[in-house]
Scaffold this motif. Structure first.
Motif, PDB file in Angstrom:
ATOM      1  N   VAL A 290       4.824  -6.923 -11.581  1.00  0.00           N
ATOM      2  CA  VAL A 290       4.231  -6.522 -10.460  1.00  0.00           C
ATOM      3  C   VAL A 290       6.032  -6.091  -9.662  1.00  0.00           C
ATOM      4  CG1 VAL A 290       1.887  -8.098 -10.578  1.00  0.00           C
ATOM      5  CG2 VAL A 290       4.027  -8.976 -10.034  1.00  0.00           C
ATOM      6  N   LEU A 291       5.482  -5.533  -8.629  1.00  0.00           N
ATOM      7  CA  LEU A 291       6.971  -4.586  -7.905  1.00  0.00           C
ATOM      8  C   LEU A 291       6.242  -5.167  -7.005  1.00  0.00           C
ATOM      9  CD1 LEU A 291      10.054  -4.613  -7.355  1.00  0.00           C
ATOM     10  CD2 LEU A 291       8.912  -1.860  -7.839  1.00  0.00           C
ATOM     11  N   MET A 292       7.158  -5.559  -5.755  1.00  0.00           N
ATOM     12  CA  MET A 292       6.724  -5.717  -3.994  1.00  0.00           C
ATOM     13  C   MET A 292       8.259  -5.026  -3.810  1.00  0.00           C
ATOM     14  SD  MET A 292       5.641  -9.044  -1.545  1.00  0.00           S
ATOM     15  CE  MET A 292       7.421  -9.513  -1.497  1.00  0.00           C
ATOM     16  N   TYR A 293       7.626  -4.314  -2.625  1.00  0.00           N
ATOM     17  CA  TYR A 293       9.009  -3.191  -2.050  1.00  0.00           C
ATOM     18  C   TYR A 293       9.039  -3.783  -0.456  1.00  0.00           C
ATOM     19  CZ  TYR A 293      12.695  -0.282  -0.947  1.00  0.00           C
ATOM     20  OH  TYR A 293      14.082  -0.045   0.092  1.00  0.00           O
ATOM     21  N   CYS A 294       9.530  -4.092  -0.518  1.00  0.00           N
ATOM     22  CA  CYS A 294       9.763  -5.004   1.431  1.00  0.00           C
ATOM     23  C   CYS A 294      10.254  -3.263   2.254  1.00  0.00           C
ATOM     24  CB  CYS A 294      10.809  -6.488   1.684  1.00  0.00           C
ATOM     25  SG  CYS A 294      10.225  -6.006   3.868  1.00  0.00           S
ATOM     26  N   ARG A 295       9.506  -2.838   2.865  1.00  0.00           N
ATOM     27  CA  ARG A 295      10.756  -1.616   3.624  1.00  0.00           C
ATOM     28  C   ARG A 295       9.835  -1.654   5.019  1.00  0.00           C
ATOM     29  NH1 ARG A 295       6.089   2.061   3.367  1.00  0.00           N
ATOM     30  NH2 ARG A 295       4.451   2.642   1.991  1.00  0.00           N
ATOM     31  N   GLU A 296      10.201  -0.558   5.848  1.00  0.00           N
ATOM     32  CA  GLU A 296      10.115   0.222   7.078  1.00  0.00           C
ATOM     33  C   GLU A 296       8.557   1.032   6.896  1.00  0.00           C
ATOM     34  OE1 GLU A 296      11.803  -1.319   9.792  1.00  0.00           O
ATOM     35  OE2 GLU A 296      13.092  -2.063   8.490  1.00  0.00           O
ATOM     36  N   GLY A 297       8.159   0.802   7.954  1.00  0.00           N
ATOM     37  CA  GLY A 297       7.515   2.405   8.056  1.00  0.00           C
ATOM     38  C   GLY A 297       6.282   1.533   8.161  1.00  0.00           C
ATOM     39  N   ASP A 298       4.965   1.880   7.662  1.00  0.00           N
ATOM     40  CA  ASP A 298       3.243   1.804   7.392  1.00  0.00           C
ATOM     41  C   ASP A 298       2.886   1.587   6.229  1.00  0.00           C
ATOM     42  OD1 ASP A 298       2.709   4.415   7.065  1.00  0.00           O
ATOM     43  OD2 ASP A 298       1.616   4.660   9.065  1.00  0.00           O
ATOM     44  N   GLU A 299       1.928   0.978   6.171  1.00  0.00           N
ATOM     45  CA  GLU A 299       1.555   1.367   4.492  1.00  0.00           C
ATOM     46  C   GLU A 299       0.906   2.314   3.682  1.00  0.00           C
ATOM     47  OE1 GLU A 299      -2.252   1.778   6.683  1.00  0.00           O
ATOM     48  OE2 GLU A 299      -0.224   0.225   7.201  1.00  0.00           O
ATOM     49  N   ARG A 300       0.657   3.268   4.100  1.00  0.00           N
ATOM     50  CA  ARG A 300       0.773   4.917   3.799  1.00  0.00           C
ATOM     51  C   ARG A 300       1.724   5.334   2.224  1.00  0.00           C
ATOM     52  NH1 ARG A 300      -0.529   8.514   8.295  1.00  0.00           N
ATOM     53  NH2 ARG A 300       1.462   7.379   9.176  1.00  0.00           N
ATOM     54  N   TRP A 301       1.180   5.471   1.728  1.00  0.00           N
ATOM     55  CA  TRP A 301       2.232   5.565   0.824  1.00  0.00           C
ATOM     56  C   TRP A 301       2.868   6.648   0.664  1.00  0.00           C
ATOM     57  CZ3 TRP A 301       3.297  10.368  -1.964  1.00  0.00           C
ATOM     58  CH2 TRP A 301       4.209  10.460  -3.383  1.00  0.00           C
ATOM     59  N   THR A 302       4.505   7.036  -0.308  1.00  0.00           N
ATOM     60  CA  THR A 302       5.442   8.041   0.526  1.00  0.00           C
ATOM     61  C   THR A 302       6.116   8.044  -1.178  1.00  0.00           C
ATOM     62  OG1 THR A 302       7.526   5.796   0.532  1.00  0.00           O
ATOM     63  CG2 THR A 302       6.051   6.631   2.732  1.00  0.00           C
ATOM     64  N   GLU A 303       7.140   9.115  -1.103  1.00  0.00           N
ATOM     65  CA  GLU A 303       7.845   9.513  -2.031  1.00  0.00           C
ATOM     66  C   GLU A 303       8.553   8.632  -2.298  1.00  0.00           C
ATOM     67  OE1 GLU A 303       9.764  12.965  -1.584  1.00  0.00           O
ATOM     68  OE2 GLU A 303       7.653  14.447  -1.986  1.00  0.00           O
ATOM     69  N   GLU A 304       9.094   7.828  -1.909  1.00  0.00           N
ATOM     70  CA  GLU A 304       9.937   6.291  -2.134  1.00  0.00           C
ATOM     71  C   GLU A 304       8.926   5.444  -2.471  1.00  0.00           C
ATOM     72  OE1 GLU A 304      13.393   2.783  -0.257  1.00  0.00           O
ATOM     73  OE2 GLU A 304      11.721   3.812   0.913  1.00  0.00           O
ATOM     74  N   ASP A 305       7.697   5.009  -2.822  1.00  0.00           N
ATOM     75  CA  ASP A 305       7.325   3.806  -3.177  1.00  0.00           C
ATOM     76  C   ASP A 305       6.548   5.185  -4.503  1.00  0.00           C
ATOM     77  OD1 ASP A 305       6.387   2.542  -1.182  1.00  0.00           O
ATOM     78  OD2 ASP A 305       4.595   3.636   0.164  1.00  0.00           O
ATOM     79  N   GLY A 306       6.728   6.399  -4.957  1.00  0.00           N
ATOM     80  CA  GLY A 306       5.926   6.485  -6.219  1.00  0.00           C
ATOM     81  C   GLY A 306       6.894   6.657  -6.584  1.00  0.00           C
ATOM     82  N   ALA A 307       8.518   7.229  -6.358  1.00  0.00           N
ATOM     83  CA  ALA A 307       9.706   6.852  -7.312  1.00  0.00           C
ATOM     84  C   ALA A 307      10.032   5.065  -8.005  1.00  0.00           C
ATOM     85  CB  ALA A 307      10.772   6.927  -6.251  1.00  0.00           C
ATOM     86  N   TRP A 308       9.576   4.185  -7.016  1.00  0.00           N
ATOM     87  CA  TRP A 308       9.595   3.009  -7.154  1.00  0.00           C
ATOM     88  C   TRP A 308       8.225   2.006  -8.478  1.00  0.00           C
ATOM     89  CZ3 TRP A 308      13.045  -0.448  -7.632  1.00  0.00           C
ATOM     90  CH2 TRP A 308      13.748  -0.744  -6.396  1.00  0.00           C
ATOM     91  N   MET A 309       6.990   3.087  -8.221  1.00  0.00           N
ATOM     92  CA  MET A 309       6.274   3.114  -9.220  1.00  0.00           C
ATOM     93  C   MET A 309       6.699   3.708 -10.411  1.00  0.00           C
ATOM     94  SD  MET A 309       2.475   4.343  -7.172  1.00  0.00           S
ATOM     95  CE  MET A 309       1.488   3.516  -5.591  1.00  0.00           C
ATOM     96  N   TRP A 310       7.513   5.195 -10.659  1.00  0.00           N
ATOM     97  CA  TRP A 310       7.998   5.842 -11.685  1.00  0.00           C
ATOM     98  C   TRP A 310       8.268   4.654 -12.544  1.00  0.00           C
ATOM     99  CZ3 TRP A 310      11.899   6.641 -14.439  1.00  0.00           C
ATOM    100  CH2 TRP A 310      11.896   8.012 -16.129  1.00  0.00           C
ATOM    101  N   GLY A 311       9.399   4.000 -11.821  1.00  0.00           N
ATOM    102  CA  GLY A 311      10.189   3.429 -12.489  1.00  0.00           C
ATOM    103  C   GLY A 311      10.298   1.846 -12.860  1.00  0.00           C
ATOM    104  N   LEU A 312       9.144   1.332 -12.137  1.00  0.00           N
ATOM    105  CA  LEU A 312       8.004   0.848 -12.917  1.00  0.00           C
ATOM    106  C   LEU A 312       7.274   0.699 -14.316  1.00  0.00           C
ATOM    107  CD1 LEU A 312       7.166  -2.813 -12.533  1.00  0.00           C
ATOM    108  CD2 LEU A 312       5.142  -1.900 -11.588  1.00  0.00           C
ATOM    109  N   ARG A 313       6.548   1.595 -14.206  1.00  0.00           N
ATOM    110  CA  ARG A 313       5.719   1.728 -15.721  1.00  0.00           C
ATOM    111  C   ARG A 313       6.973   2.095 -16.643  1.00  0.00           C
ATOM    112  NH1 ARG A 313       2.781   7.401 -16.001  1.00  0.00           N
ATOM    113  NH2 ARG A 313       4.815   8.265 -16.377  1.00  0.00           N
ATOM    114  N   ASP A 314       8.067   2.521 -16.326  1.00  0.00           N
ATOM    115  CA  ASP A 314       9.159   3.034 -17.236  1.00  0.00           C
ATOM    116  C   ASP A 314       9.777   1.300 -17.373  1.00  0.00           C
ATOM    117  OD1 ASP A 314      10.025   5.102 -19.450  1.00  0.00           O
ATOM    118  OD2 ASP A 314      11.441   5.359 -17.997  1.00  0.00           O
ATOM    119  N   ALA A 315      10.048   1.037 -17.118  1.00  0.00           N
ATOM    120  CA  ALA A 315      10.650  -0.264 -16.854  1.00  0.00           C
ATOM    121  C   ALA A 315       9.937  -1.700 -18.158  1.00  0.00           C
ATOM    122  CB  ALA A 315      11.282  -1.417 -16.160  1.00  0.00           C
TER     123      ALA A 315
END
Length: 208
Positions: free
Chosen positions: A115-140
């Motif tokens: 599982v991946l927990m990413y601490c970031r600025e902004g609110d809880e809504r999905w961003t493209e940065e989140d999408g990139a982390w999701m892609w990276g997590l699945r492939d890793a």
């Protein structure tokens, strides 16, 4: 499952020409359709990782869970670039996993979940940065022989398991970490199969 989308002013993920800087990412619908296993008690997992790593914005915490969501190993790091795409995030996650736990590629089916927990600025809504982390997590996970688990964001407003619609106000990126005994997540010590003088350094990385 419905997702909110952050407006362009909060994502800061587009170039002047309007093209995404995150070349490899997963859209919310793709993530939901992937059948990511649900966490039985996400609050305990989040609280335990927050207490162990005390992440600040731009910090990623990758954790490997065994049966009954018992923590096997975890590591935290800050990616080199906020504009990296999923490929770079995948490589960073793999490097962190290889430091703290051997791969499970010899098994026919994964028995442990990352599982991946990413601490970031902004609110809880999905961003493209989140999408990139999701892609990276699945492939890793695929390359390390693990089951791909939840992606969690930690912001000033609290924590959110994207794709599950579950979250809470505490802990948040502004919270002080609780003592591990107070979180309810009674994770066992990390057991790293390694030798020599590197063992203690890896334990500090895995459970700091």
């Amino acid at each position: 499952m419905a997702f909110g989308f952050a407006p362009p002013s909060t994502t800061s993920l587009t170039t002047t020409g309007g093209a995404s800087r995150h070349g490899r990412l997963l859209e919310p619908a793709e993530w939901t359709a992937a059948g990511i296993p649900l966490l039985t008690n996400p609050r305990e997992v989040v609280s335990g990782l927050h207490s162990r790593h005390d992440p600040s914005p731009s910090t990623a915490v990758i954790a490997v869970l065994g049966p009954e969501e018992r923590l096997v190993a975890s590591a935290s790091f800050v990616p080199r670039s906020a504009s990296a795409d999923g490929w770079d995030y995948r490589n960073a996650l793999l490097a962190a996993l290889r430091r703290v736990i051997p791969h499970d590629l010899r098994r026919r089916t994964p028995v442990r979940t990352a599982v991946l927990m990413y601490c970031r600025e902004g609110d809880e809504r999905w961003t493209e940065e989140d999408g990139a982390w999701m892609w990276g997590l699945r492939d890793a996970c695929t390359l390390h022989g693990l089951r791909c688990g939840a992606y969690i964001t930690l912001t000033r407003g609290g924590w959110q398991v994207l794709g599950e619609g579950r979250g809470g106000r505490h802990p948040s990126s502004d919270s002080r970490p609780e003592r591990l005994g107070d979180t309810g997540a009674d994770f066992p010590p990390v057991n790293l199969r390694t030798g020599g003088g590197a063992a203690e350094a890896l334990r500090r990385t895995a459970a700091r």
